[in-house]
Design an enzyme around this catalytic site. Structure first.
Site, PDB file in Angstrom:
ATOM      1  N   CYS A   2      40.871  41.577  38.911  1.00  0.00           N
ATOM      2  CA  CYS A   2      40.576  42.076  37.689  1.00  0.00           C
ATOM      3  C   CYS A   2      41.297  41.105  36.514  1.00  0.00           C
ATOM      4  CB  CYS A   2      41.086  43.412  37.527  1.00  0.00           C
ATOM      5  SG  CYS A   2      40.755  44.528  39.060  1.00  0.00           S
ATOM      6  N   ASP A 102      44.223  49.907  47.033  1.00  0.00           N
ATOM      7  CA  ASP A 102      45.650  49.346  47.186  1.00  0.00           C
ATOM      8  C   ASP A 102      46.389  49.699  46.190  1.00  0.00           C
ATOM      9  OD1 ASP A 102      44.029  47.545  45.984  1.00  0.00           O
ATOM     10  OD2 ASP A 102      44.899  45.790  46.492  1.00  0.00           O
TER      11      ASP A 102
END
Length: 649
Positions: A2, A102
């Site tokens: 990201c 996660d």
């Protein structure tokens, strides 16, 4: 994978165009975006998402922890997060999970164990920012080796003073209080290393968080406090002091098991996954272990060039055929490669001059057409003694140090007097497999060995493009780095081990990993590096040097693992590297472009460089007498970046 960005403080926060900041890093996360803002605490967190694990809305960010203490924006992957989640479930049987990401696991760990303890349990790559509502403090963190980038710094004055951070500089530049003054001292470092090493950036007041570090800042304690939770230098020292004591066979078995586990964990994805394959030792090992654990054909990717000096595609195809992968290759023309050059200033955000950035971008672009995640073989050289400079130092340094310095300088001048192109032509006369690839470049680089006074000065010379950059960059003073005033205590290591450790601390994160991150994320592709699982790094550091460099052969122990999967005959070939013929392009199709950027009047007007030595090298390069493409590419990439800065201001 990201992109993250955020701001703390500043009266401009409430009116800031959040969408404008996030759109600048859309390539890092094209799937969705989100933001979180607390007006009373003057904190804003922004996130762009490339969905890899848990594609549902439960994986979107910014994300709040289960007990609502922490808010996080996270870039990266925690490969062992399911193991950590199982441990959290054992501690609290009443755990309620919203999804399978996660990031959610990491946040729960922060609440249960604390931030630093959670990171020490984590295996992964990451850069994150987490806001602690209870303490009203912001913590930044970066992975152990530096796979993921994170910039930060205070900008502005008075009530406009703002602490900003982000995955890329372009996300910060949109803030109205961003200063943007070029740091001439950092420019001097760039001219030495062809990249700007952490903690510096091209802008004054903006730094890079160093690998393995945490940093905490708040409005009441505005001086950032940093701490180290993992150190490659300490790992190297411990490995030298407590070396692996097993046999060769035990070392090979242990390494294969560690690598197999690391590769297996990094195959975690809810999207299509593949691997870069050059046909060399490192990428072939990664692909071998991927295919050994997959019931389906692994997708592999390589690019080739018509110039045989730079073409690895044939070797990659042979390895792919043997392993039975689903292989895709693309032969790239010079025109296609050169078309990437205009993208580089924006892609890399600050001056960056490793010309292998071009083929790295092209192979990433190829892979993105088929997968969203790609594993690579980066870091094998630093861990297992793969670079030619290691072998050269091991073989020659003791002998060379006995030769009078005047004689060594004479030999060095003699090598440099013959152009690399001429040396390369002479190498074609060497018959059979002993022929050297890129002999001229290697001889010119190795000429620095002859005049060094110590191994440390030898290393500095080998990694320096411009040996006295302050003489080139006007008004600059070269600041201390790990290679100069801040060198760690590595006395327990042998000369070659010191070189390897310094590469792990500097060249790998500042050059190699930066190159791969920007190239891959520029096309919204996540790149993963199994060799940088910290368990592999720690084990490799403990291996005796004789298991890495043996009988004049580099990466000995890693080769033995690979030979269990791929025939030796497919692998044994001269080391090529991942490059392109910049030296000839500058004399041909890029000459007009380069002449414009290196124009003497232009250099004088801009006022960053002394034109005289640059013009001298340019003339020598054009004549063919010398090959200065590394040094000239440094200048050209800064000039192209500066031109882009003016155009986008």
């Amino acid at each position: 994978m990201c992109g993250i960005v955020g701001f703390l403080g500043s009266s401009n926060l409430s009116s800031l165009s959040y969408a404008e900041q996030l759109i600048k890093i859309k390539h890092r996360g094209p799937d969705s975006d989100g933001s979180w803002f607390n007006e009373s605490d003057k904190i804003w967190l922004g996130h762009r998402r490339l969905a890899i694990v848990d594609l549902s809305v439960a994986g979107q960010q910014p994300m709040v922890s289960p007990q609502a203490r922490y808010v996080i924006v996270f870039n990266g992957e925690i490969y062992n997060h399911q193991i950590m989640r199982d441990e959290l479930n054992k501690q609290n049987s009443n755990s309620i999970w919203r999804g399978t990401s996660d990031t959610e696991t990491l946040l729960a760990g922060f609440e249960a164990w604390g931030i630093e303890s959670t990171l020490k349990k984590s295996i992964g790559m990451f850069a994150f920012a987490v806001w602690d509502k209870q303490n009203r403090a912001l913590t930044l963190g970066r992975d152990r080796i530096g796979e993921k980038p994170l910039y930060f710094g205070w900008q502005g004055l008075g009530d406009k003073r703002v602490f900003m951070f982000g995955s890329e500089l372009k996300a910060l530049k949109g803030h109205p209080d961003f200063d943007g003054t070029i740091n001439r001292d950092a420019l001097a470092l760039y001219m030495r290393h062809n990249c700007i090493p952490a903690p510096y950036s091209i802008y004054q007041g903006i730094n890079k968080l160093e690998p393995g570090h945490l940093l905490t800042v708040s409005l009441t304690h505005q001086e950032p406090k940093s701490s180290v939770y993992w150190s490659a230098a300490e790992v190297a020292k411990q490995g030298a002091l407590q070396p692996f004591a097993g046999s060769d066979a035990q070392a090979i078995d242990a390494l294969e098991n560690l690598l197999k586990n690391a590769v297996g964990q990094q195959m975690m994805a809810d999207v299509p996954l593949g691997a870069f394959l050059s046909g060399g030792i490192d990428s072939s090992t990664v692909v071998s272990l991927m295919q050994a654990q997959s019931s389906q054909k692994i997708k592999t990717f390589s690019i080739g060039f018509d110039d045989a000096t730079y073409n690895e595609a044939e070797s990659a195809k042979a390895v792919a055929t043997h392993l039975g992968t689903d292989h895709t290759e693309l032969y790239v023309t010079s025109q296609q490669a050169q078309s990437v050059i205009p993208l580089l200033p924006s892609l890399y955000d600050e001056p960056f001059a490793d010309s292998s950035q071009i083929p790295t971008y092209l192979v990433s672009q190829l892979a993105k057409q088929h997968v969203t995640v790609s594993l690579s073989g980066d870091a094998g050289d630093e861990l297992f003694c793969g670079y030619n400079r290691y072998m050269l130092t091991d073989k020659l340094w003791r002998k060379l140090s006995l030769i009078p310095s005047s004689m060594r300088k004479f030999l060095s001048d003699g090598i440099m007097a013959v152009s690399p192109h001429t040396w390369n032509q002479l190498s074609t006369l060497i018959p059979g497999p002993e022929r050297f690839v890129n002999l001229g470049d290697k001889l010119h680089k190795g000429a620095g060995v002859l005049t060094a006074s110590s191994v440390d000065s030898l290393y500095r010379g080998l990694v320096s493009h411009w040996p006295d950059p302050t003489a080139i960059v006007l008004g600059s003073q070269e600041p201390p780095t790990l290679l100069t005033g801040n060198m760690p205590d590595l006395n327990a290591l042998s000369p070659v081990q010191r070189m390897m450790t310094l590469d792990m601390l500097t060249y790998l994160p500042d050059d190699i990993l930066t190159k791969v991150d920007r190239a891959a994320m520029g096309v919204s592709l996540e790149s993963r590096v199994p060799f940088l699982d910290h368990r592999v790094v720690e084990f490799a550091s403990s291996l005796p040097q004789a298991m890495k460099l043996r009988g004049g052969q580099t990466k000995w122990v890693l080769r033995q693992v690979l030979y269990r999967h791929v025939p030796k005959a497919l692998i044994e070939r001269p080391k090529m590297g991942f490059g392109i013929p910049i030296y000839s392009w500058l004399r041909g199709p890029l000459r007009e472009w380069a002449e414009d950027l290196l124009n003497e009047s232009r250099l004088q007007q801009e006022g960053f460089f002394d034109p005289t030595p640059i013009r001298k090298k340019w003339a020598e390069h054009l004549s063919g007498r010398k090959n200065w493409h590394h040094q000239l590419w440094d200048v050209l990439m800064f000039q192209a970046w500066l031109e882009n800065e003016k155009a986008t201001a």
